[in-house]
Design a protein around this motif. Sequence first.
Motif, PDB file in Angstrom:
ATOM      1  N   UNK A 165     -14.899   2.717  -3.710  1.00  0.00           N
ATOM      2  CA  UNK A 165     -14.009   3.876  -3.722  1.00  0.00           C
ATOM      3  C   UNK A 165     -13.390   4.104  -2.343  1.00  0.00           C
ATOM      4  N   UNK A 166     -14.169   3.887  -1.288  1.00  0.00           N
ATOM      5  CA  UNK A 166     -13.647   4.102   0.060  1.00  0.00           C
ATOM      6  C   UNK A 166     -12.529   3.118   0.393  1.00  0.00           C
ATOM      7  N   UNK A 167     -12.532   1.965  -0.268  1.00  0.00           N
ATOM      8  CA  UNK A 167     -11.515   0.967   0.028  1.00  0.00           C
ATOM      9  C   UNK A 167     -10.247   1.149  -0.804  1.00  0.00           C
ATOM     10  N   UNK A 168     -10.151   2.222  -1.579  1.00  0.00           N
ATOM     11  CA  UNK A 168      -8.974   2.437  -2.420  1.00  0.00           C
ATOM     12  C   UNK A 168      -7.663   2.422  -1.626  1.00  0.00           C
ATOM     13  N   UNK A 169      -7.567   3.103  -0.476  1.00  0.00           N
ATOM     14  CA  UNK A 169      -6.306   3.033   0.276  1.00  0.00           C
ATOM     15  C   UNK A 169      -5.975   1.616   0.730  1.00  0.00           C
ATOM     16  N   UNK A 170      -6.998   0.869   1.134  1.00  0.00           N
ATOM     17  CA  UNK A 170      -6.755  -0.508   1.566  1.00  0.00           C
ATOM     18  C   UNK A 170      -6.291  -1.366   0.399  1.00  0.00           C
ATOM     19  N   UNK A 171      -6.844  -1.133  -0.800  1.00  0.00           N
ATOM     20  CA  UNK A 171      -6.396  -1.895  -1.963  1.00  0.00           C
ATOM     21  C   UNK A 171      -4.922  -1.624  -2.258  1.00  0.00           C
ATOM     22  N   UNK A 172      -4.533  -0.360  -2.178  1.00  0.00           N
ATOM     23  CA  UNK A 172      -3.131  -0.023  -2.435  1.00  0.00           C
ATOM     24  C   UNK A 172      -2.214  -0.699  -1.413  1.00  0.00           C
ATOM     25  N   UNK A 173      -2.655  -0.711  -0.153  1.00  0.00           N
ATOM     26  CA  UNK A 173      -1.837  -1.334   0.885  1.00  0.00           C
ATOM     27  C   UNK A 173      -1.804  -2.851   0.739  1.00  0.00           C
ATOM     28  N   UNK A 174      -2.946  -3.457   0.431  1.00  0.00           N
ATOM     29  CA  UNK A 174      -2.981  -4.911   0.281  1.00  0.00           C
ATOM     30  C   UNK A 174      -2.118  -5.348  -0.904  1.00  0.00           C
ATOM     31  N   UNK A 175      -2.124  -4.550  -1.964  1.00  0.00           N
ATOM     32  CA  UNK A 175      -1.258  -4.874  -3.092  1.00  0.00           C
ATOM     33  C   UNK A 175       0.205  -4.886  -2.660  1.00  0.00           C
ATOM     34  N   UNK A 176       0.620  -3.884  -1.903  1.00  0.00           N
ATOM     35  CA  UNK A 176       2.008  -3.854  -1.437  1.00  0.00           C
ATOM     36  C   UNK A 176       2.304  -5.067  -0.549  1.00  0.00           C
ATOM     37  N   UNK A 177       1.336  -5.442   0.279  1.00  0.00           N
ATOM     38  CA  UNK A 177       1.532  -6.592   1.165  1.00  0.00           C
ATOM     39  C   UNK A 177       1.752  -7.877   0.378  1.00  0.00           C
ATOM     40  N   UNK A 178       0.850  -8.160  -0.568  1.00  0.00           N
ATOM     41  CA  UNK A 178       0.968  -9.434  -1.289  1.00  0.00           C
ATOM     42  C   UNK A 178       2.161  -9.418  -2.237  1.00  0.00           C
ATOM     43  N   UNK A 179       2.458  -8.260  -2.813  1.00  0.00           N
ATOM     44  CA  UNK A 179       3.629  -8.157  -3.692  1.00  0.00           C
ATOM     45  C   UNK A 179       4.896  -8.485  -2.930  1.00  0.00           C
ATOM     46  N   UNK A 180       4.967  -8.052  -1.682  1.00  0.00           N
ATOM     47  CA  UNK A 180       6.163  -8.250  -0.864  1.00  0.00           C
ATOM     48  C   UNK A 180       6.133  -9.577  -0.103  1.00  0.00           C
ATOM     49  N   UNK A 181       5.080 -10.376  -0.285  1.00  0.00           N
ATOM     50  CA  UNK A 181       4.985 -11.652   0.414  1.00  0.00           C
ATOM     51  C   UNK A 181       4.725 -11.519   1.892  1.00  0.00           C
ATOM     52  N   UNK A 182       4.086 -10.429   2.296  1.00  0.00           N
ATOM     53  CA  UNK A 182       3.861 -10.132   3.715  1.00  0.00           C
ATOM     54  C   UNK A 182       2.462 -10.610   4.113  1.00  0.00           C
ATOM     55  N   UNK A 183       2.350 -11.876   4.526  1.00  0.00           N
ATOM     56  CA  UNK A 183       1.037 -12.422   4.881  1.00  0.00           C
ATOM     57  C   UNK A 183       0.460 -11.739   6.115  1.00  0.00           C
ATOM     58  N   UNK A 184       1.294 -11.504   7.122  1.00  0.00           N
ATOM     59  CA  UNK A 184       0.799 -10.849   8.336  1.00  0.00           C
ATOM     60  C   UNK A 184       0.298  -9.445   8.013  1.00  0.00           C
ATOM     61  N   UNK A 185       1.032  -8.734   7.173  1.00  0.00           N
ATOM     62  CA  UNK A 185       0.585  -7.404   6.788  1.00  0.00           C
ATOM     63  C   UNK A 185      -0.720  -7.442   6.025  1.00  0.00           C
ATOM     64  N   UNK A 186      -0.861  -8.413   5.114  1.00  0.00           N
ATOM     65  CA  UNK A 186      -2.090  -8.536   4.341  1.00  0.00           C
ATOM     66  C   UNK A 186      -3.273  -8.828   5.243  1.00  0.00           C
ATOM     67  N   UNK A 187      -3.075  -9.725   6.190  1.00  0.00           N
ATOM     68  CA  UNK A 187      -4.156 -10.039   7.118  1.00  0.00           C
ATOM     69  C   UNK A 187      -4.514  -8.812   7.949  1.00  0.00           C
ATOM     70  N   UNK A 188      -3.501  -8.061   8.375  1.00  0.00           N
ATOM     71  CA  UNK A 188      -3.764  -6.845   9.138  1.00  0.00           C
ATOM     72  C   UNK A 188      -4.515  -5.813   8.322  1.00  0.00           C
ATOM     73  N   UNK A 189      -4.179  -5.674   7.047  1.00  0.00           N
ATOM     74  CA  UNK A 189      -4.871  -4.715   6.178  1.00  0.00           C
ATOM     75  C   UNK A 189      -6.342  -5.075   6.042  1.00  0.00           C
ATOM     76  N   UNK A 190      -6.625  -6.353   5.805  1.00  0.00           N
ATOM     77  CA  UNK A 190      -8.011  -6.787   5.630  1.00  0.00           C
ATOM     78  C   UNK A 190      -8.788  -6.649   6.935  1.00  0.00           C
ATOM     79  N   UNK A 191      -8.185  -7.049   8.036  1.00  0.00           N
ATOM     80  CA  UNK A 191      -8.882  -6.927   9.329  1.00  0.00           C
ATOM     81  C   UNK A 191      -9.145  -5.473   9.682  1.00  0.00           C
ATOM     82  N   UNK A 192      -8.203  -4.601   9.345  1.00  0.00           N
ATOM     83  CA  UNK A 192      -8.406  -3.181   9.632  1.00  0.00           C
ATOM     84  C   UNK A 192      -9.594  -2.637   8.840  1.00  0.00           C
ATOM     85  N   UNK A 193      -9.735  -3.079   7.600  1.00  0.00           N
ATOM     86  CA  UNK A 193     -10.870  -2.629   6.799  1.00  0.00           C
ATOM     87  C   UNK A 193     -12.185  -3.103   7.397  1.00  0.00           C
ATOM     88  N   UNK A 194     -12.204  -4.357   7.856  1.00  0.00           N
ATOM     89  CA  UNK A 194     -13.429  -4.886   8.478  1.00  0.00           C
ATOM     90  C   UNK A 194     -13.738  -4.121   9.762  1.00  0.00           C
TER      91      UNK A 194
END
Length: 386
Positions: free
Chosen positions: A31-60
């Motif tokens: 549940x705590x990762x819900x905002x990150x899931x929403x952001x990662x979805x937008x990243x991969x939908x838009x083909x933004x690899x750098x953004x996706x990597x940043x989203x995952x690293x920020x969560x870690x």
Amino acid sequence: MTAGTQTPRGPAGRAAPFAPDGPDGPLDPAAKLAPARAQLWRDVRDGDEAGALGTVRAAVEAGAGFESVLLDLIAPVQARVGVEWAANRISVAQEHAATAINERVITLTAGAHAPEPPSGERRNRRITVACVDGEWHALPARLLAEVLRLRGWRVDFLGAHTPTPHLVRHLHEQAPDVVALSSSIPTNLPLAHAALTACQAVGMPVLVGGAAFGPGGRYAEMLGADAWAGDARDAADLLEQAPVRPQVAIHQAVDDLPHLVDQEYSMVARTRGELVKEVLHELEQLFPPMARYTVQQRQHTAEDIAHIVDYLATALYLDDAELFTRFLDWTADILTARHVPAHSLLIALDVLARRLSDFPRATRVLDTARHAVGARQESPNTGENA
């Protein structure tokens, strides 16, 4: 919008990786990762690899364990990729790009968060993780491999589409404690059965997983697997609790599935090309809209018919009509989302029923499917009356 309902924001206006705890107490990791899931979805939908990597690293960096990031962040987003493609809200190219981004993000993040070397009893635990022959959806198996590495296993990850002879040779050379086989597509189950039988023949216990094995793993037990798990977390937990032991002696496919002696599966599989051509030819005569199809649309129609025949063959292999009707229901949804009349399925099934009228089990499967498709057309909820 009140302050209490605003989405927490991180750097550069992006959603913060964690949702705050609620008034009823701390949220669970997923549940705590819900905002990150929403952001990662937008990243991969838009083909933004750098953004996706940043989203995952920020969560870690915010404190999410890497296992939770894999299973509660990346895995659900990948599942959504499939759902959005099926609903025709993203293209095939976007689906491929999103999957590639998720795979790349796992590689880059895992490299920066390598587990400590195993010690004690964990030092000698070794597993081979592979996709069965013909299975190209490697991400579920990759998630399991990474989770097991985090938990101290020595993992040989063989990736997608591992031919059974090469898998068996690897087992002879490396002698792992257990084999984990993954399959997402039910039409690969005959090959999965051959693979797990071959592994068991050299004394290796086999854990299987993936959507191909049906609700609750019903086909895993049918095919003689030693264990089944619904997802990577369940598989890792199962392996942590106790070793997987071989439960069956050396056997042949017909020992697990005695109905195969009637040869209906073999006959349908062997004549697949002829069946596809015949159904396509009759569909051209009986379904007038095909006269206006482009070359590409005709090619897609031929591919759809081939999938129908493949799923029919698999239903015969397992003697399970429900597998076929589930596929047709899914296919009807796909066609409807793409503005193709789903009643064309009924025409294809009628042609197959005439062609296979001398096959009792095939006739039963097709009759069940035709009834289900007909009922769907008559339902006011489908929006498409025959």
